[in-house]
Design a protein around this motif. Sequence first.
Motif, PDB file in Angstrom:
ATOM      1  N   UNK A   1      34.093  41.797 -37.623  1.00  0.00           N
ATOM      2  CA  UNK A   1      33.550  41.929 -36.266  1.00  0.00           C
ATOM      3  C   UNK A   1      33.481  40.562 -35.580  1.00  0.00           C
ATOM      4  N   UNK A   2      33.104  39.545 -36.354  1.00  0.00           N
ATOM      5  CA  UNK A   2      33.060  38.191 -35.799  1.00  0.00           C
ATOM      6  C   UNK A   2      34.462  37.686 -35.484  1.00  0.00           C
ATOM      7  N   UNK A   3      35.429  37.989 -36.349  1.00  0.00           N
ATOM      8  CA  UNK A   3      36.818  37.620 -36.084  1.00  0.00           C
ATOM      9  C   UNK A   3      37.312  38.287 -34.802  1.00  0.00           C
ATOM     10  N   UNK A   4      36.951  39.536 -34.600  1.00  0.00           N
ATOM     11  CA  UNK A   4      37.357  40.248 -33.386  1.00  0.00           C
ATOM     12  C   UNK A   4      36.760  39.585 -32.145  1.00  0.00           C
ATOM     13  N   UNK A  42      34.296  32.065 -41.330  1.00  0.00           N
ATOM     14  CA  UNK A  42      34.264  32.084 -39.865  1.00  0.00           C
ATOM     15  C   UNK A  42      34.898  30.803 -39.318  1.00  0.00           C
ATOM     16  N   UNK A  43      34.442  29.653 -39.815  1.00  0.00           N
ATOM     17  CA  UNK A  43      34.977  28.384 -39.321  1.00  0.00           C
ATOM     18  C   UNK A  43      36.413  28.153 -39.784  1.00  0.00           C
ATOM     19  N   UNK A  44      36.758  28.637 -40.948  1.00  0.00           N
ATOM     20  CA  UNK A  44      38.142  28.525 -41.398  1.00  0.00           C
ATOM     21  C   UNK A  44      39.054  29.325 -40.474  1.00  0.00           C
ATOM     22  N   UNK A  45      38.633  30.534 -40.106  1.00  0.00           N
ATOM     23  CA  UNK A  45      39.412  31.366 -39.184  1.00  0.00           C
ATOM     24  C   UNK A  45      39.578  30.659 -37.838  1.00  0.00           C
ATOM     25  N   UNK A  46      38.489  30.068 -37.347  1.00  0.00           N
ATOM     26  CA  UNK A  46      38.556  29.331 -36.084  1.00  0.00           C
ATOM     27  C   UNK A  46      39.525  28.156 -36.180  1.00  0.00           C
ATOM     28  N   UNK A  47      39.552  27.485 -37.323  1.00  0.00           N
ATOM     29  CA  UNK A  47      40.413  26.308 -37.469  1.00  0.00           C
ATOM     30  C   UNK A  47      41.889  26.663 -37.403  1.00  0.00           C
ATOM     31  N   UNK A  48      42.215  27.918 -37.631  1.00  0.00           N
ATOM     32  CA  UNK A  48      43.605  28.358 -37.594  1.00  0.00           C
ATOM     33  C   UNK A  48      44.079  28.732 -36.193  1.00  0.00           C
ATOM     34  N   UNK A  49      43.158  28.747 -35.239  1.00  0.00           N
ATOM     35  CA  UNK A  49      43.522  29.068 -33.857  1.00  0.00           C
ATOM     36  C   UNK A  49      44.174  27.863 -33.184  1.00  0.00           C
ATOM     37  N   UNK A  50      45.040  28.125 -32.260  1.00  0.00           N
ATOM     38  CA  UNK A  50      45.703  27.055 -31.510  1.00  0.00           C
ATOM     39  C   UNK A  50      44.692  26.370 -30.593  1.00  0.00           C
ATOM     40  N   UNK A  51      44.887  25.068 -30.411  1.00  0.00           N
ATOM     41  CA  UNK A  51      43.984  24.280 -29.568  1.00  0.00           C
ATOM     42  C   UNK A  51      43.927  24.842 -28.146  1.00  0.00           C
ATOM     43  N   UNK A  83      36.060  36.413 -31.861  1.00  0.00           N
ATOM     44  CA  UNK A  83      36.852  35.199 -31.670  1.00  0.00           C
ATOM     45  C   UNK A  83      38.159  35.538 -30.963  1.00  0.00           C
ATOM     46  N   UNK A  84      38.839  36.560 -31.461  1.00  0.00           N
ATOM     47  CA  UNK A  84      40.136  36.947 -30.888  1.00  0.00           C
ATOM     48  C   UNK A  84      40.018  37.353 -29.417  1.00  0.00           C
ATOM     49  N   UNK A  85      38.868  37.895 -29.026  1.00  0.00           N
ATOM     50  CA  UNK A  85      38.638  38.271 -27.618  1.00  0.00           C
ATOM     51  C   UNK A  85      38.234  37.070 -26.768  1.00  0.00           C
ATOM     52  N   UNK A  86      38.031  35.916 -27.424  1.00  0.00           N
ATOM     53  CA  UNK A  86      37.640  34.717 -26.692  1.00  0.00           C
ATOM     54  C   UNK A  86      36.149  34.494 -26.614  1.00  0.00           C
ATOM     55  N   UNK A  87      35.380  35.295 -27.310  1.00  0.00           N
ATOM     56  CA  UNK A  87      33.920  35.155 -27.314  1.00  0.00           C
ATOM     57  C   UNK A  87      33.476  34.244 -28.456  1.00  0.00           C
ATOM     58  N   UNK A  88      34.065  33.068 -28.504  1.00  0.00           N
ATOM     59  CA  UNK A  88      33.831  32.148 -29.620  1.00  0.00           C
ATOM     60  C   UNK A  88      32.394  31.648 -29.647  1.00  0.00           C
ATOM     61  N   UNK A  89      31.900  31.174 -28.522  1.00  0.00           N
ATOM     62  CA  UNK A  89      30.541  30.629 -28.495  1.00  0.00           C
ATOM     63  C   UNK A  89      29.500  31.695 -28.821  1.00  0.00           C
ATOM     64  N   UNK A  90      29.720  32.899 -28.337  1.00  0.00           N
ATOM     65  CA  UNK A  90      28.787  33.986 -28.636  1.00  0.00           C
ATOM     66  C   UNK A  90      28.806  34.320 -30.130  1.00  0.00           C
TER      67      UNK A  90
END
Length: 130
Positions: A50-53, A85-94, A55-62
């Motif tokens: 759910x948290x990954x989803x 969670x942070x590992x998944x975020x680190x794989x996103x493009x800048x 992130x994917x929607x752009x609700x990173x800060x939330x």
Amino acid sequence: MNFEDEKDYVMRMIKEASRVLFSLLFGKQYTSVELEAENEFEVSGMRLDELFAMIDRGNINEAENIVLDGIHYDNKNELAAAALFYQYLSEKKEAFLQENNYSMDEVLDGMEHIVQESGYGEMIDVLTKF
């Protein structure tokens, strides 16, 4: 160091911190694929997928607020979920992170925060010296 080198460095730091943290928490070698496939981790009452989803929607800060506001640092599974969670975020493009008011530096800061609060701060000190 150019931008791509810096991003790769941060990704490696996050993955290495996750690997070491998992080994310390669970007393066994960290296997990313195995843990993510199990998908049994929750943090702050939310499943990791759910948290990954979010992130994917752009609700990173939330999503990050949910993780940090409700995490129990004495719960190994929640710490594992926060690290993933942070590992998944680190794989996103800048570019994706920037479009959503986030940065790779914030990913590293978040991971460092989790590790510090969990009592393994000396691990980050050792990792960042390399």
